[in-house]
Design an enzyme around this catalytic site. Structure first.
Site, PDB file in Angstrom:
ATOM      1  N   ASP A 482       0.744  -1.256  -0.147  1.00  0.00           N
ATOM      2  CA  ASP A 482      -0.150  -0.068  -0.009  1.00  0.00           C
ATOM      3  C   ASP A 482       0.892   1.455  -0.053  1.00  0.00           C
ATOM      4  O   ASP A 482       2.068   1.318   0.293  1.00  0.00           O
ATOM      5  CB  ASP A 482      -0.816  -0.082   1.142  1.00  0.00           C
ATOM      6  CG  ASP A 482      -2.250   0.844   1.161  1.00  0.00           C
ATOM      7  OD1 ASP A 482      -2.262   1.604   0.141  1.00  0.00           O
ATOM      8  OD2 ASP A 482      -2.946   0.541   1.990  1.00  0.00           O
ATOM      9  N   ASP A 552     -10.788   2.169  -3.470  1.00  0.00           N
ATOM     10  CA  ASP A 552     -11.356   1.970  -1.950  1.00  0.00           C
ATOM     11  C   ASP A 552     -12.740   2.094  -2.182  1.00  0.00           C
ATOM     12  O   ASP A 552     -13.380   1.752  -1.098  1.00  0.00           O
ATOM     13  CB  ASP A 552     -10.810   2.977  -1.109  1.00  0.00           C
ATOM     14  CG  ASP A 552      -9.539   2.731  -0.430  1.00  0.00           C
ATOM     15  OD1 ASP A 552      -9.027   1.347  -0.679  1.00  0.00           O
ATOM     16  OD2 ASP A 552      -8.773   3.467   0.080  1.00  0.00           O
TER      17      ASP A 552
HETATM   18  C1  DGJ Z   1      -5.762   1.892   1.896  1.00  0.00           C
HETATM   19  C2  DGJ Z   1      -6.168   0.811   1.061  1.00  0.00           C
HETATM   20  O1  DGJ Z   1      -6.694   1.147  -0.126  1.00  0.00           O
HETATM   21  C3  DGJ Z   1      -7.460  -0.104   1.901  1.00  0.00           C
HETATM   22  O2  DGJ Z   1      -7.542  -1.008   1.178  1.00  0.00           O
HETATM   23  C4  DGJ Z   1      -6.643  -0.549   3.150  1.00  0.00           C
HETATM   24  O3  DGJ Z   1      -5.580  -1.459   2.971  1.00  0.00           O
HETATM   25  C5  DGJ Z   1      -6.179   0.842   3.805  1.00  0.00           C
HETATM   26  N1  DGJ Z   1      -5.125   1.637   3.029  1.00  0.00           N
HETATM   27  C6  DGJ Z   1      -5.428   0.276   5.101  1.00  0.00           C
HETATM   28  O4  DGJ Z   1      -4.885   1.465   5.837  1.00  0.00           O
END
Ligand code: DGJ
Length: 733
Positions: A482, A552
Site C-alpha cells: 500500500d 477503495d
Molecule cells: C488503503 C487501502 O486502499 C485499503 O484497502 C486499506 O488497505 C487501507 N489503506 C489500510 O490502511
C-alpha cells in the site's frame, strides 16, 4: 524484419501486424516524422512532411552560412523535438549547458536494427522474445553540447503496439543538466478532427473517462505527487471525432512509470498536433557529469482503427503477455477475503481465524490480513515502519495464525505500507532523518505519516530486512503493498544541492530496486499493488504486481464507472475487485449481493466483508459466486473484453462481455443503474464468430453469432435498480 531502413532516402519504416510508423533523416541530418497509422506500403512518404507554410519569419536552419530555404523546425513534423532552435512547439528535450544556455539541437549519427527488445536498466518495461519484436536504435548528437541522444523503438510482430524510450549521454568534458526528456513525441499532421481522451479522478473515484475535442494550444494531464496518482492516469488517447467503441482511428499512449508524469497534446494554429509523454519536467532536473547517461522510462503507443475497443484489447494483450512477469502472470489467482472493511483495525487472531473458517466453507482460497497487525497500530495514527508482529493482537505470533489458516486449506496474505513512517513510531523516533524532507521546512503530514526516502540504500535495506523477517517467519503467499500519501518537501540527504531536483525520480528508481529485490528473493510471491485504492494503477506496477487494488470505493455501482475507465488500457486480470457489505461503507448504497458479485467478477475476484455475519442464504450465494468465478475464470481473465454499454452513456445501465480468443465462449454482464419503464430489451453482442451457433447457459436458447451481434441478445428478466444478469455462451458447432 518488421523494421526496414532504406539507405537511398534514409527512411525507417517500422511495421507491426497492422500499423506503420515512418521516420526519415532529411538532407540536413534532422529526424523527421512522416507517418503513424494503419499499415501502408514501403513508400518513403516524405510528401507527408511537406510544409506549405513558409515565410521569412520562421527561423530556418543555416548550414555553411547558407539559409536552408524550405526547412523550418516549427512547421515540419519533427521526430523528437528539441528546445530553443526554432521549434516553438513543446519540446521533448532540453539540455542546459554549463554556460547557462539551454538551446538543444540533435542530428542523426547512426542506427542499429535488431531482433528482440532490450531491457531498460533498473526500470520496468515490456519485454519480448527475439521472434516477437524488432528494435531500432537511432543515435543523434547535439554537436554543440555533445549530448548524445539514443532513441529506442520496438515494434511487436503480432500486436499493434510499439514502445519507445530515450537515453541521453554526456559525451562532453563538461557538466550538463537535462531539463526535460520526454519518452515519446509524435507529431500529427492534421488533428483538427480529433478528440483528447484521458482518465481523471480522485480518491475513491479513480480513472473516470473524459473525451473532448482537441483545441488549439495544449491539453495535458500530469502528476507531481510522486506517484502516478488518483487525479490523472499516465494514459491519453487521440481519437477521431467519429471514433466509437468499435470503429475509427484511436492512438493510445501510456507511460510505464509510477512517478511524476506529463502527457500532453498540443494543437498548433494550422491543426497539427504534437503528443508528448514522459517524466513531468516540472520540478525535474538531471545532472550529467561527463560520461554519465540518463535513461527515460518507456512509453507504449497503440494504434487502432477499430475504435477504443480495439485499442484496449491491444493494451490488455500486451500487458498480460509482455509486461506482467513471473509465476502469477498467467496462473489462476486465488479468490481472497480481505479483512479491511470487515474489521478495520479492530481484530485479533481469533477474529481472523473465524473469517478464514467461514471463507474455507464457502470456497474462498486466501485470507488477507490488512492494516493493523504490527507494532502499536490500532488506528492510522501510529506504527508505520515498525514491521514486527503485534502479539497482543495475534497471540502466539504470525506463524501460528498462518499455520491454522493453511491448516483449513487457505493461503495467507499480508498488508504492508513499506514506503511510509508514522510520526508516532519507533522507526521515526530512531531515524527522523529517513523521512523525505528539505532543510529548515516543516514536513507536511498526511494520514499522520511521512514518506521514507526510497532514494536511500540504508532505508531500502531496512525495509527489505523487515519484510524478509516477516516472510521467513510464516508461509506467506501474497503481499498487498500500500501507499497512502503523496510526496511533499522533496529532498534527500543522499545527494548534494545540485542533484535535489533528481530526488522524485531517484525515489521511483529506489522503489523499483526494492520491489525487484523482493520478487527475486520470493519468486512465488503474489504481489498486489495498492495506493489508497488505485492511486498508482499504472503499467510500471503491473511489471511487479499482476494485480492492483482498483479503488477503495467498493460500491458495485460506483465500480462500474471506475472499472470501465480502468479497462481503457489495463487488463481485467489486473483489476482488484471485491464484494463488500451493504450498506456500502463509502456510499451507503444498498445493492444486491448478486450484483456486487457480478461486478467484482470483472477483476481479480474477492471479498472484503465479515463473512461470519452473512445469513445462510447469503452464504449460499457467496458459495455459488466462487464456483461461478472459477468456472468462468479463463474467459474473464484470458478472453478479450468488449465494452457493450458505457455507464456514462445515459447513466442508466452498463454492460460488457468477454470472448475467448477462439470465439467458442463468451460471458456477458448487464447491470441496471437506474431502471425505467421502457428499459432496453436487446443488447448487441460483439466479437463472436458470426457463423457459429451459441448455446446460452442461462436461457437454454441457441442463436447464431450473427443474430446475437446484429439483432442482439434479448434480455428476458425485468430488472430493478442495481439488479444485474449474466449470460454465458458456448459454441455448439
Ligand atoms: C488503503 C487501502 O486502499 C485499503 O484497502 C486499506 O488497505 C487501507 N489503506 C489500510 O490502511
Amino acid at each position: 524484419m518488421s523494421i526496414k531502413f532504406n539507405p537511398e532516402n534514409l527512411t525507417f519504416k517500422l511495421d507491426t501486424c497492422s500499423t506503420s510508423y515512418v521516420i526519415q533523416v532529411n538532407r540536413y541530418g534532422y529526424l523527421m516524422h512522416n507517418y503513424y497509422g494503419a499499415l501502408v506500403s514501403d513508400d518513403a512518404l516524405e510528401y507527408l512532411n511537406f510544409a506549405q507554410r513558409h515565410s521569412s519569419h520562421f527561423p530556418r536552419v543555416e548550414m555553411e552560412n547558407k539559409e536552408i530555404p524550405f526547412f523550418s523546425k516549427s512547421v515540419h513534423r519533427m521526430e523528437y523535438s528539441t528546445n530553443g532552435c526554432g521549434d516553438f512547439r513543446a519540446s521533448a528535450l532540453s539540455i542546459l549547458r554549463e554556460n547557462g544556455t539551454a538551446d538543444t539541437d540533435i542530428k542523426y549519427v547512426s542506427h542499429k536494427i535488431y531482433a528482440g527488445k532490450p531491457a531498460i536498466e533498473g526500470q520496468p518495461a515490456t519485454y519480448a522474445a527475439d521472434d516477437e519484436a524488432t528494435t531500432l536504435e537511432i543515435t543523434c548528437i547535439d554537436s554543440v553540447s555533445l549530448a548524445e541522444v539514443t532513441l529506442f523503438y520496438t515494434v511487436f510482430e503480432n500486436l499493434a503496439a510499439m514502445t519507445r524510450h530515450a537515453i541521453v549521454k554526456n559525451t562532453s568534458d563538461k557538466v550538463m543538466n537535462i531539463q526535460r526528456v520526454l519518452s515519446a513525441c509524435v507529431d500529427f499532421h492534421d488533428a483538427r478532427d480529433m478528440d483528447f481522451i484521458h482518465l481523471y479522478g480522485s480518491w475513491s473515484k479513480e480513472r473516470r473517462f473524459e473525451r473532448m475535442p482537441l483545441i488549439h494550444g495544449a491539453q495535458s494531464v500530469a502528476s507531481k505527487m510522486g506517484c502516478s496518482s488518483h487525479m490523472h492516469n499516465p494514459f491519453i488517447a487521440l481519437a477521431s471525432h467519429d471514433a466509437t467503441e468499435d470503429f475509427g482511428d484511436v492512438y493510445g499512449f501510456n507511460l510505464v512509470y509510477t512517478g511524476n508524469f506529463l502527457a500532453s497534446a498540443d494543437m498548433d494554429p494550422d491543426g497539427g498536433a504534437r503528443v508528448l509523454i514522459g517524466i513531468n519536467p516540472e520540478g525535474f532536473n538531471w545532472r550529467l557529469e561527463p560520461g554519465e547517461y540518463f535513461v527515460a522510462p518507456e512509453a507504449v503507443m497503440v494504434y487502432s482503427n477499430a475504435g477504443l475497443g480495439g485499442m484496449s484489447r491491444t493494451f490488455h494483450k500486451l500487458y498480460r503477455n509482455n509486461l506482467c512477469r513471473g509465476e502469477w502472470k498467467n496462473k489462476r489467482r486465488p479468490i481472497l477475503v480481505n479483512n479491511w472493511e470487515a474489521t478495520y483495525f479492530n481484530f485479533d487472531e481469533e477474529k481472523l481465524f473465524d473469517i478464514a473458517k467461514t471463507a474455507s466453507e464457502l470456497g474462498i482460497e486466501m485470507l488477507v490480513m490488512d492494516d493493523g497487525w504490527f507494532g502499536d497500530r490500532n488506528s492510522d495514527r501510529s506504527a508505520l515502519g515498525d514491521w514486527f508482529v503485534n502479539e497482543e493482537k495475534l497471540k502466539g505470533g504470525l506463524g501460528k495464525l498462518v499455520e491454522r489458516v493453511n491448516g483449513i486449506g487457505l493461503k495467507f496474505g499480508i498488508w504492508f505500507e513499506p514506503e511510509m513512517v508514522s510520526r508516532d513510531s519507533e522507526l521515526f523516533r530512531a531515524h527522523p532523518d529517513w523521512a523525505i524532507q528539505t532543510p529548515g521546512r516543516p514536513m507536511s503530514i498526511a494520514r499522520h505519516q511521512y514518506v521514507l526516502d526510497m532514494a536511500r540504500a540504508d532505508v531500502r535495506d531496512y525495509l527489505f530486512d523487515c519484510i524478509k523477517k516477516v516472510m521467513d517467519s510464516a508461509n506467506i503467499a501474497y503481499i498487498k503493498w500500500d501507499f497512502n500519501r503523496s510526496l511533499t518537501e522533496v529532498g534527500s540527504a543522499t545527494v548534494g544541492a545540485e542533484r535535489q531536483s533528481e530526488v522524485f525520480h531517484r525515489y521511483v528508481l529506489g522503489l523499483y530496486e526494492l520491489l525487484e529485490r523482493l520478487l527475486t528473493a520470493y519468486p512465488h510471491l503474489l504481489l498486489e499493488g495498492c495506493a489508497s485504492g488505485g492511486g498508482r494503477f499504472d503499467p510500471a506496477w503491473l511489471y511487479y504486481s499482476p494485480q492492483f487494488w482498483t479503488s477503495d470505493d467498493t460500491d458495485a455501482i460506483e465500480r462500474l464507472e471506475i472499472q470501465y475507465g480502468t479497462s481503457m488500457c489495463y487488463p481485467t486480470s489486473a483489476v482488484g475487485a471485491h464484494v463488500s457489505a451493504c450498506p456500502n461503507h463509502q456510499t451507503a448504497r444498498i445493492s444486491p449481493l448478486k450484483t456486487r458479485g457480478n461486478v467484482a467478477m470483472a477483476g481479480t475476484f474477492g471479498y472484503e466483508l465479515d463473512l461470519t455475519k452473512l445469513t445462510d442464504e447469503e452464504k449460499e450465494i457467496v458459495k455459488a459466486q466462487c464456483d461461478e468465478y472459477r468456472k468462468y475464470y479463463d474467459v474473464i481473465n484470458y478472453g478479450e473484453l468488449y465494452r457493450l454499454i458505457s455507464p456514462w452513456k445515459d447513466r442508466t445501465r452498463c454492460a460488457w462481455s468477454y470472448v475467448s480468443e477462439d470465439k467458442r465462449e463468451a460471458l456477458v454482464t448487464y447491470v441496471v443503474m437506474r431502471s425505467s419503464i421502457y428499459d432496453l430489451h436487446y443488447i448487441r453482442l460483439k466479437g463472436l464468430d458470426p457463423e457459429k451457433r451459441y448455446l446460452c447457459e442461462q436461457t437454454g436458447v441457441v442463436l447464431s453469432g450473427d443474430t446475437l451481434m446484429n439483432a442482439g441478445l434479448c434480455l428476458h428478466e425485468r430488472l430493478r435498480d442495481f439488479d444485474s444478469s449474466v449470460y454465458h455462451f458456448t459454441a455448439i458447432d
